[in-house]
Design an enzyme around this catalytic site. Structure first.
Site, PDB file in Angstrom:
ATOM      1  N   CYS A 100       0.852  -1.191   0.000  1.00  0.00           N
ATOM      2  CA  CYS A 100       0.000   0.000   0.000  1.00  0.00           C
ATOM      3  C   CYS A 100       0.881   1.232   0.000  1.00  0.00           C
ATOM      4  CB  CYS A 100      -0.911   0.011   1.223  1.00  0.00           C
ATOM      5  SG  CYS A 100      -1.923   1.495   1.339  1.00  0.00           S
TER       6      CYS A 100
ATOM      7  N   ARG B 198      -5.386 -13.195  11.243  1.00  0.00           N
ATOM      8  CA  ARG B 198      -4.694 -12.458  10.179  1.00  0.00           C
ATOM      9  C   ARG B 198      -5.737 -11.712   9.358  1.00  0.00           C
ATOM     10  NH1 ARG B 198       0.406 -12.864   8.569  1.00  0.00           N
ATOM     11  NH2 ARG B 198       1.003 -12.090   6.507  1.00  0.00           N
TER      12      ARG B 198
END
Length: 475
Positions: A82, A171
């Site tokens: 990102c 997760r």
């Protein structure tokens, strides 16, 4: 595992060691292009899958240079980093992705229009600081003709029972799933698109992750795994805090320790503690203690934290002071980062029943149902029942990779980093299947879509059965 006539083709961008590859290939897909800039990860990828991956996506996919090495494909997978998008000016969509790695993904999509796009990123992508980036990704996909939800799929493999490919690792990851269907885009823009294919609220039958997972079931029995054993100092810290757990239980009517972090350094604010010589062989415990004032200028969270610790110490100083002296808590034997215990293990009787993390802010103990997310930095979980860290092989297992998966000629630190950066195979499997089933009618409109649908419908409930036949291309 490879079919002579694949159900579909896929590309694997930012491929790591091949978590997407494991899921797509098990579903009947064939990889036609993979790219990974990290040399060690690319070596592991090629050793297991027999497909080269080392490369740089910025050289292979750019509107200015052309899509140089990326062939046509049916499914695009990308666990992309990102990167922040600029908020300056009024540019939106494709123009605004330029200068980010998502721009390179968008360039490939623009050139080949794969039937399905499957993107994965960290949970923070949809945090308040990155809402703009997320919005640009969705807008860009719609500009390119993709049916996609305004809402991301946020999912974790620990929610899935073993029968569906889950593993005991929390997760949480963002999945953006899209189908090429230009005719559906106008309605998506107006109404926000379809529902996300998965959420953290999803449940599967009567499976309860908090009740039914046991992380020990994923681990090897051995206590002595080279490179995973505890140092003498680490054992000292755990034994010290464990004794405090045992001391406090009868004093608290066998209730768990408090939920707030117990911070031994805060007890030094008591003036009586300042008078103690912690290096002396014996000390005298004061009859009373004087509770310090909390500085009102401190942030509210820290004021609350200090008040709770002051109250805890004032009620139990008669046992806490001898404990701190015996275990040399205020000496070089106990660095400041180990003087804080965050107990999140509910009714566990001892630290050796928990999973522990040695964090920069202190020691965190959780119930041994499942592990926190594997991370790429050195915070490998310690499993109390094994009295050691989770091994590299066990981290691969927690990511859904088979025990035949190889990591040739690399140190354990590299494997830990790759698993921390990787995508969970079972989560990808689940999200992809749910996406295909959600967009079934759109996908059935052409031969490629029908072939993908058939592959999904004929696949097992989890990838494990297929991955059990995995053999590395070369060791």
């Amino acid at each position: 595992m490879r079919s002579s006539s694949p159900a579909f083709t896929f590309v694997d961008l930012f491929a790591g060691v091949g978590g997407f590859h494991a899921a797509m290939r098990s579903m009947g897909g064939e990889c036609v292009y993979a790219v990974e800039i990290d040399k060690r990860a690319a070596k592991v990828y090629e050793a297991n899958w027999g497909h080269p991956a080392l490369g740089d996506i910025t050289a292979d996919a750019d509107d200015d240079l052309g899509i140089m090495n990326v062939p046509p494909h049916d499914v695009l997978c990308a666990g992309f980093p990102c990167q922040p998008f600029s908020k300056s000016g009024a540019q939106r969509g494709m123009d605004e992705t330029r200068g980010t790695l998502f721009f390179n993904i968008a360039s490939i999509i623009k050139a080949h229009r794969p039937k399905i796009v499957l993107l994965e990123n960290v949970r923070n992508l949809i945090g308040p600081r990155h809402q703009h980036e997320y919005d640009v990704i969705i807008e860009t996909l719609r500009e390119l003709g993709y049916h996609v939800s305004d809402s991301p799929a946020v999912f974790s493999p620990h929610l899935l029972p073993p029968a569906l490919g889950g593993t005991p690792q929390v997760r949480e990851r963002v999945f953006i799933t899209a189908t090429h269907a230009p005719t559906a885009v106008p309605e998506d823009v107006e109404h926000g698109g379809p529902a996300p294919v998965a959420t953290m609220a999803d449940r599967f039958g009567d499976f309860d992750p908090k009740r039914d997972w046991r992380v020990e079931e994923m681990l090897d029995d051995s206590h002595n795994v080279p490179g995973c054993t505890l140092s003498d100092s680490e054992s000292h810290w755990i034994r010290a805090w464990d004794e405090l757990v045992q001391i406090m239980r009868p004093l608290m009517n066998d209730r768990p320790l408090p939920g707030f972090p117990i911070w031994a350094d805060s007890w030094l604010d008591f003036r009586e503690m300042k008078a103690i010589d912690w290096d002396a062989k014996t000390i005298e415990v004061p009859r009373t203690v004087t509770v310090p004032n909390v500085d009102p200028a401190l942030p509210a969270w820290k004021q609350s934290h200090l008040r709770k610790n002051y109250d805890f110490f004032a009620r139990h100083f008669e046992v806490l002071i001898p404990w701190a002296h015996y275990w040399k808590v205020y000496t070089h034997a106990f660095p400041a980062s180990r003087r804080k215990l965050e107990w999140q293990a509910q009714d566990a009787k001892t630290l050796w029943e928990t999973v522990m993390h040695f964090r920069p802010s202190g020691i965190r103990a959780k119930r041994a149902n499942y592990l926190p997310a594997l991370v790429a930095i050195n915070q490998t979980s310690i499993v109390g029942s094994r009295e050691r860290r989770v091994s590299p092989r066990e981290t691969a297992r927690l990511q859904g990779l088979p025990d035949t998966f190889v990591f040739p000629d690399q140190p354990a630190s590299a494997t830990y980093r790759q698993m921390g950066n990787g995508v969970n195979v079972g989560a990808v499997w689940h999200v992809f299947k749910r996406h295909v089933r959600r967009d079934l009618e759109l996908l059935r409109g052409d031969a490629v879509g029908r072939s993908i649908c058939k592959a999904v419908e004929e696949s097992p409930n989890r990838p494990n059965e297929v991955l059990a036949r995995h053999r590395p291309a070369r060791a």
